[in-house]
Design a protein around this motif. Structure first.
Motif, PDB file in Angstrom:
ATOM      1  N   UNK A 139      -7.667  56.893 -66.504  1.00  0.00           N
ATOM      2  CA  UNK A 139      -6.434  57.106 -67.263  1.00  0.00           C
ATOM      3  C   UNK A 139      -6.197  58.580 -67.610  1.00  0.00           C
ATOM      4  N   UNK A 140      -7.244  59.296 -67.959  1.00  0.00           N
ATOM      5  CA  UNK A 140      -7.109  60.718 -68.279  1.00  0.00           C
ATOM      6  C   UNK A 140      -6.660  61.504 -67.049  1.00  0.00           C
ATOM      7  N   UNK A 141      -7.266  61.237 -65.915  1.00  0.00           N
ATOM      8  CA  UNK A 141      -6.894  61.882 -64.657  1.00  0.00           C
ATOM      9  C   UNK A 141      -5.409  61.653 -64.365  1.00  0.00           C
ATOM     10  N   UNK A 142      -4.979  60.408 -64.423  1.00  0.00           N
ATOM     11  CA  UNK A 142      -3.581  60.104 -64.096  1.00  0.00           C
ATOM     12  C   UNK A 142      -2.606  60.633 -65.150  1.00  0.00           C
ATOM     13  N   UNK A 143      -3.030  60.760 -66.386  1.00  0.00           N
ATOM     14  CA  UNK A 143      -2.181  61.379 -67.398  1.00  0.00           C
ATOM     15  C   UNK A 143      -1.822  62.803 -66.976  1.00  0.00           C
ATOM     16  N   UNK A 144      -2.817  63.561 -66.560  1.00  0.00           N
ATOM     17  CA  UNK A 144      -2.581  64.960 -66.208  1.00  0.00           C
ATOM     18  C   UNK A 144      -1.857  65.112 -64.874  1.00  0.00           C
ATOM     19  N   UNK A 145      -2.153  64.258 -63.899  1.00  0.00           N
ATOM     20  CA  UNK A 145      -1.411  64.296 -62.637  1.00  0.00           C
ATOM     21  C   UNK A 145       0.052  63.950 -62.892  1.00  0.00           C
ATOM     22  N   UNK A 146       0.285  62.931 -63.698  1.00  0.00           N
ATOM     23  CA  UNK A 146       1.656  62.523 -64.022  1.00  0.00           C
ATOM     24  C   UNK A 146       2.385  63.617 -64.785  1.00  0.00           C
ATOM     25  N   UNK A 147       1.720  64.263 -65.721  1.00  0.00           N
ATOM     26  CA  UNK A 147       2.363  65.326 -66.493  1.00  0.00           C
ATOM     27  C   UNK A 147       2.718  66.495 -65.589  1.00  0.00           C
ATOM     28  N   UNK A 148       1.857  66.855 -64.654  1.00  0.00           N
ATOM     29  CA  UNK A 148       2.178  67.917 -63.686  1.00  0.00           C
ATOM     30  C   UNK A 148       3.400  67.514 -62.865  1.00  0.00           C
ATOM     31  N   UNK A 149       3.420  66.279 -62.377  1.00  0.00           N
ATOM     32  CA  UNK A 149       4.574  65.760 -61.646  1.00  0.00           C
ATOM     33  C   UNK A 149       5.834  65.864 -62.512  1.00  0.00           C
ATOM     34  N   UNK A 150       5.739  65.422 -63.754  1.00  0.00           N
ATOM     35  CA  UNK A 150       6.904  65.413 -64.647  1.00  0.00           C
ATOM     36  C   UNK A 150       7.425  66.822 -64.926  1.00  0.00           C
ATOM     37  N   UNK A 151       6.526  67.781 -65.075  1.00  0.00           N
ATOM     38  CA  UNK A 151       6.956  69.164 -65.294  1.00  0.00           C
ATOM     39  C   UNK A 151       7.783  69.645 -64.110  1.00  0.00           C
ATOM     40  N   UNK A 152       7.276  69.428 -62.910  1.00  0.00           N
ATOM     41  CA  UNK A 152       7.988  69.893 -61.719  1.00  0.00           C
ATOM     42  C   UNK A 152       9.300  69.143 -61.523  1.00  0.00           C
ATOM     43  N   UNK A 154      11.103  67.736 -63.838  1.00  0.00           N
ATOM     44  CA  UNK A 154      11.991  68.195 -64.918  1.00  0.00           C
ATOM     45  C   UNK A 154      12.670  69.519 -64.557  1.00  0.00           C
ATOM     46  N   UNK A 155      11.972  70.358 -63.805  1.00  0.00           N
ATOM     47  CA  UNK A 155      12.514  71.654 -63.406  1.00  0.00           C
ATOM     48  C   UNK A 155      13.336  71.581 -62.120  1.00  0.00           C
ATOM     49  N   UNK A 156      13.595  70.370 -61.633  1.00  0.00           N
ATOM     50  CA  UNK A 156      14.487  70.203 -60.493  1.00  0.00           C
ATOM     51  C   UNK A 156      13.822  70.123 -59.139  1.00  0.00           C
ATOM     52  N   UNK A 157      12.500  70.124 -59.091  1.00  0.00           N
ATOM     53  CA  UNK A 157      11.816  69.996 -57.808  1.00  0.00           C
ATOM     54  C   UNK A 157      12.112  68.601 -57.259  1.00  0.00           C
ATOM     55  N   UNK A 158      12.516  68.550 -56.010  1.00  0.00           N
ATOM     56  CA  UNK A 158      12.898  67.279 -55.389  1.00  0.00           C
ATOM     57  C   UNK A 158      11.653  66.504 -54.959  1.00  0.00           C
ATOM     58  N   UNK A 159      11.106  65.785 -55.899  1.00  0.00           N
ATOM     59  CA  UNK A 159       9.964  64.919 -55.661  1.00  0.00           C
ATOM     60  C   UNK A 159      10.297  63.547 -56.220  1.00  0.00           C
ATOM     61  N   UNK A 160       9.665  62.555 -55.689  1.00  0.00           N
ATOM     62  CA  UNK A 160       9.914  61.196 -56.144  1.00  0.00           C
ATOM     63  C   UNK A 160       8.626  60.381 -56.187  1.00  0.00           C
ATOM     64  N   UNK A 161       8.797  59.123 -56.430  1.00  0.00           N
ATOM     65  CA  UNK A 161       7.662  58.224 -56.600  1.00  0.00           C
ATOM     66  C   UNK A 161       6.701  58.243 -55.408  1.00  0.00           C
ATOM     67  N   UNK A 162       7.259  58.309 -54.201  1.00  0.00           N
ATOM     68  CA  UNK A 162       6.385  58.298 -53.019  1.00  0.00           C
ATOM     69  C   UNK A 162       5.584  59.590 -52.892  1.00  0.00           C
ATOM     70  N   UNK A 163       6.090  60.698 -53.453  1.00  0.00           N
ATOM     71  CA  UNK A 163       5.293  61.924 -53.489  1.00  0.00           C
ATOM     72  C   UNK A 163       4.084  61.719 -54.392  1.00  0.00           C
ATOM     73  N   UNK A 164       4.307  61.063 -55.510  1.00  0.00           N
ATOM     74  CA  UNK A 164       3.220  60.782 -56.459  1.00  0.00           C
ATOM     75  C   UNK A 164       2.211  59.828 -55.840  1.00  0.00           C
ATOM     76  N   UNK A 165       2.697  58.768 -55.200  1.00  0.00           N
ATOM     77  CA  UNK A 165       1.816  57.748 -54.638  1.00  0.00           C
ATOM     78  C   UNK A 165       1.179  58.173 -53.314  1.00  0.00           C
ATOM     79  N   UNK A 166       1.880  59.003 -52.544  1.00  0.00           N
ATOM     80  CA  UNK A 166       1.402  59.391 -51.233  1.00  0.00           C
ATOM     81  C   UNK A 166       1.687  58.303 -50.213  1.00  0.00           C
ATOM     82  N   UNK A 167       1.407  58.620 -48.975  1.00  0.00           N
ATOM     83  CA  UNK A 167       1.650  57.672 -47.880  1.00  0.00           C
ATOM     84  C   UNK A 167       0.744  56.456 -48.031  1.00  0.00           C
ATOM     85  N   UNK A 168       1.270  55.274 -47.742  1.00  0.00           N
ATOM     86  CA  UNK A 168       0.434  54.062 -47.806  1.00  0.00           C
ATOM     87  C   UNK A 168      -0.750  54.201 -46.846  1.00  0.00           C
ATOM     88  N   UNK A 169      -1.907  53.703 -47.288  1.00  0.00           N
ATOM     89  CA  UNK A 169      -3.118  53.768 -46.456  1.00  0.00           C
ATOM     90  C   UNK A 169      -3.689  52.403 -46.271  1.00  0.00           C
TER      91      UNK A 169
END
Length: 169
Positions: A139-152, A154-169
């Motif tokens: 949970x701590x790891x994903x909190x910080x990964x999610x917060x980094x995602x949210x910062x970017x 929030x600043x308009x970087x074109x990223x979405x859920x699949x960027x966070x999740x990555x390609x299905x494996x």
């Protein structure tokens, strides 16, 4: 066959950090495309009492390498927490992934019952390995990964859920 502690930790951390690296690449490309100073993007925080982007990457790295080392019963690598550019943050992620890849499955055998003690600001906390991994480290790891995602994002970087999740494996 039951899931091993290795399977639910090391590959999970590597995947999360790999996806975080790809998200950072998009952040750097966004700053360049916008003609803005990347340090403005890097120093962004969601709110004044939260850490900026570099600290989010550093804490995600710390969570992953700390968990892996504690479960393996080895020393935690120490990194300086001095990254202030996208290339330095990428190097931090790569160094962490390299460390994680050095952990062998047999090093985590039996770690579900290993005692893990953390010295938190509020005082020491003791876990068994399984509770530490599932109830604290991941949970701590994903909190910080999610917060980094949210910062970017929030600043308009074109990223979405699949960027966070990555390609299905």
């Amino acid at each position: 066959m039951a899931l091993s502690m290795y399977e639910v930790s090391i590959p999970v951390f590597i995947r999360g950090l790999t996806n975080l690296s790809a998200i950072l690449e998009k952040g750097a490309a966004h700053a360049q495309a916008q003609g803005t100073d990347s340090s403005d993007l890097i120093q962004t925080r969601l709110i004044s009492d939260m850490d900026a982007l570099p600290a989010q990457i550093q804490r995600a790295s710390d969570s992953a390498k700390g968990c892996a080392a504690r479960l393996a019963g080895i020393d935690i690598p120490s990194y300086a927490d001095d990254e202030v550019t996208f290339p330095e943050l990428q190097a931090r992620i790569a160094k962490t992934i390299g460390f994680l890849k050095s952990i062998r499955p047999e090093q985590l055998e039996g770690s579900e019952t290993r005692t893990v003690e953390l010295k938190l600001r509020s005082g020491p906390v003791t876990f068994d390995g399984k509770s530490y991994l599932l109830g604290f480290a991941l949970p701590n790891f994903y909190f910080h990964v999610t917060t980094a995602y949210d910062i970017l994002r929030h600043k308009g970087v074109q990223i979405g859920k699949m960027d966070f999740l990555g390609a299905p494996r």
